[in-house]
Design a protein around this motif. Structure first.
Motif, PDB file in Angstrom:
ATOM      1  N   GLU A  95      17.922   1.954  -2.319  1.00 17.25           N
ATOM      2  CA  GLU A  95      16.812   0.979  -2.219  1.00 17.25           C
ATOM      3  C   GLU A  95      17.276  -0.550  -1.488  1.00 17.25           C
ATOM      4  O   GLU A  95      16.734  -1.066  -0.724  1.00 17.25           O
ATOM      5  CB  GLU A  95      16.048   0.856  -3.493  1.00 17.25           C
ATOM      6  CG  GLU A  95      15.282   1.762  -4.084  1.00 17.25           C
ATOM      7  CD  GLU A  95      14.792   1.737  -5.517  1.00 17.25           C
ATOM      8  OE1 GLU A  95      13.840   2.337  -5.550  1.00 17.25           O
ATOM      9  OE2 GLU A  95      15.541   0.941  -6.216  1.00 17.25           O
ATOM     10  N   LYS A 129       9.592   8.975   2.063  1.00 19.37           N
ATOM     11  CA  LYS A 129       9.970   8.504   0.650  1.00 19.37           C
ATOM     12  C   LYS A 129       9.816   7.181   0.232  1.00 19.37           C
ATOM     13  O   LYS A 129       9.278   7.039  -0.887  1.00 19.37           O
ATOM     14  CB  LYS A 129      11.508   8.822   0.212  1.00 19.37           C
ATOM     15  CG  LYS A 129      11.638  10.396   0.702  1.00 19.37           C
ATOM     16  CD  LYS A 129      11.043  11.353  -0.181  1.00 19.37           C
ATOM     17  CE  LYS A 129      11.276  11.316  -1.473  1.00 19.37           C
ATOM     18  NZ  LYS A 129      10.448  12.642  -1.951  1.00 19.37           N
ATOM     19  N   ALA A 130      10.096   6.201   1.267  1.00 16.40           N
ATOM     20  CA  ALA A 130       9.708   4.727   0.858  1.00 16.40           C
ATOM     21  C   ALA A 130       9.717   3.869   1.810  1.00 16.40           C
ATOM     22  O   ALA A 130      10.022   4.379   2.959  1.00 16.40           O
ATOM     23  CB  ALA A 130      11.157   4.350  -0.046  1.00 16.40           C
ATOM     24  N   THR A 168       7.204   5.246  -2.268  1.00 13.21           N
ATOM     25  CA  THR A 168       7.523   3.859  -2.960  1.00 13.21           C
ATOM     26  C   THR A 168       7.307   2.788  -2.109  1.00 13.21           C
ATOM     27  O   THR A 168       7.954   2.901  -0.730  1.00 13.21           O
ATOM     28  CB  THR A 168       9.184   4.065  -3.454  1.00 13.21           C
ATOM     29  OG1 THR A 168       8.978   5.261  -4.445  1.00 13.21           O
ATOM     30  CG2 THR A 168       9.458   3.051  -4.247  1.00 13.21           C
ATOM     31  N   LYS A 205       8.314  -3.536  -6.783  1.00 14.51           N
ATOM     32  CA  LYS A 205       8.430  -2.297  -6.431  1.00 14.51           C
ATOM     33  C   LYS A 205       7.157  -1.558  -7.075  1.00 14.51           C
ATOM     34  O   LYS A 205       6.982  -1.601  -8.012  1.00 14.51           O
ATOM     35  CB  LYS A 205       9.688  -1.512  -6.987  1.00 14.51           C
ATOM     36  CG  LYS A 205       9.698  -0.099  -6.740  1.00 14.51           C
ATOM     37  CD  LYS A 205      11.114   0.356  -7.496  1.00 14.51           C
ATOM     38  CE  LYS A 205      11.201   1.876  -7.235  1.00 14.51           C
ATOM     39  NZ  LYS A 205      12.470   2.451  -7.927  1.00 14.51           N
ATOM     40  N   CYS A 206       6.496  -0.723  -6.256  1.00 12.27           N
ATOM     41  CA  CYS A 206       5.306  -0.092  -6.310  1.00 12.27           C
ATOM     42  C   CYS A 206       5.799   1.371  -6.202  1.00 12.27           C
ATOM     43  O   CYS A 206       6.372   1.950  -5.198  1.00 12.27           O
ATOM     44  CB  CYS A 206       4.263  -0.346  -5.383  1.00 12.27           C
ATOM     45  SG  CYS A 206       3.594  -1.932  -5.609  1.00 12.27           S
ATOM     46  N   SER A 207       5.363   2.309  -7.344  1.00 16.64           N
ATOM     47  CA  SER A 207       5.743   3.655  -7.261  1.00 16.64           C
ATOM     48  C   SER A 207       4.863   4.695  -6.112  1.00 16.64           C
ATOM     49  O   SER A 207       5.443   5.502  -5.680  1.00 16.64           O
ATOM     50  CB  SER A 207       5.600   4.106  -8.548  1.00 16.64           C
ATOM     51  OG  SER A 207       6.187   3.664  -9.726  1.00 16.64           O
ATOM     52  N   SER A 208       3.535   3.787  -5.663  1.00 10.93           N
ATOM     53  CA  SER A 208       2.974   4.746  -4.840  1.00 10.93           C
ATOM     54  C   SER A 208       2.145   3.753  -3.986  1.00 10.93           C
ATOM     55  O   SER A 208       1.658   2.607  -4.695  1.00 10.93           O
ATOM     56  CB  SER A 208       2.080   5.603  -5.467  1.00 10.93           C
ATOM     57  OG  SER A 208       1.254   6.268  -4.871  1.00 10.93           O
TER      58      SER A 208
END
Length: 163
Positions: free
Chosen positions: A23, A92-93, A131, A143-146
């Motif tokens: 990250e 993924k992110a 992410t 940070k947001c998971s989705s």
């Protein structure tokens, strides 16, 4: 009438060393991409870095145009480039870094509505969350998971009938 509450968990980090190595690297890549943004009109530079399931990272930055609707945000530049270069590879992110050219931005800037919809389309297509990491030049990291967390009532292909 029924009242429903829609909420999500937002993770707030004071320093990037609280994030995983991947990250941190993705955020630093977004910051580097931000430096090459073309933003003579808004004077607001944004960089994005997309981490793919295969380990590749794709970057983007905002590209403005005197004909304002013709420009494109960093997030969509990166997402669309990922889709064009690596079709079928899951995202993924996405890390997004924002800074102004004439003042200090000390709070993360979330993606605009168009970018949220574009990221959401990829999330729905791959049927797995993406992410979202948000950082300004100073201040906390979000940070947001989705993407579904920050766009909970997203428009999708289910509204279009048999496609």
């Amino acid at each position: 009438m029924e009242k429903k509450r829609i909420a999500f968990d937002l993770f707030v980090f004071e320093h990037d060393n609280e994030l995983s190595q991947n990250e941190q690297k993705l955020l630093h890549t977004a910051e580097a991409a931000r430096e090459n943004a073309y933003a003579p009109y808004s004077r607001f530079k944004v960089g994005a870095a997309v981490l793919l399931e295969n380990g590749e990272t794709v970057i983007g930055n905002n590209q403005e145009n005197a004909s304002y609707p013709s420009g494109l945000c960093a997030e969509r530049v990166a997402i669309f480039q990922a889709g064009a270069r690596f079709p079928g590879v899951a995202i993924k992110a996405v890390a997004i870094s924002a800074a102004a050219m004439d003042h200090v931005v000390d709070q993360p800037a979330a993606p605009c509505g168009n970018c949220r919809q574009a990221i959401m389309e990829y999330e729905q297509k791959q049927q797995s969350p993406i992410t979202i990491l948000l950082k300004a030049e100073k201040g906390p990291i979000y940070k947001c998971s989705s993407m579904a967390d920050i766009l909970p009532l997203a428009f999708n292909n289910s509204f279009l009938g048999d496609s």
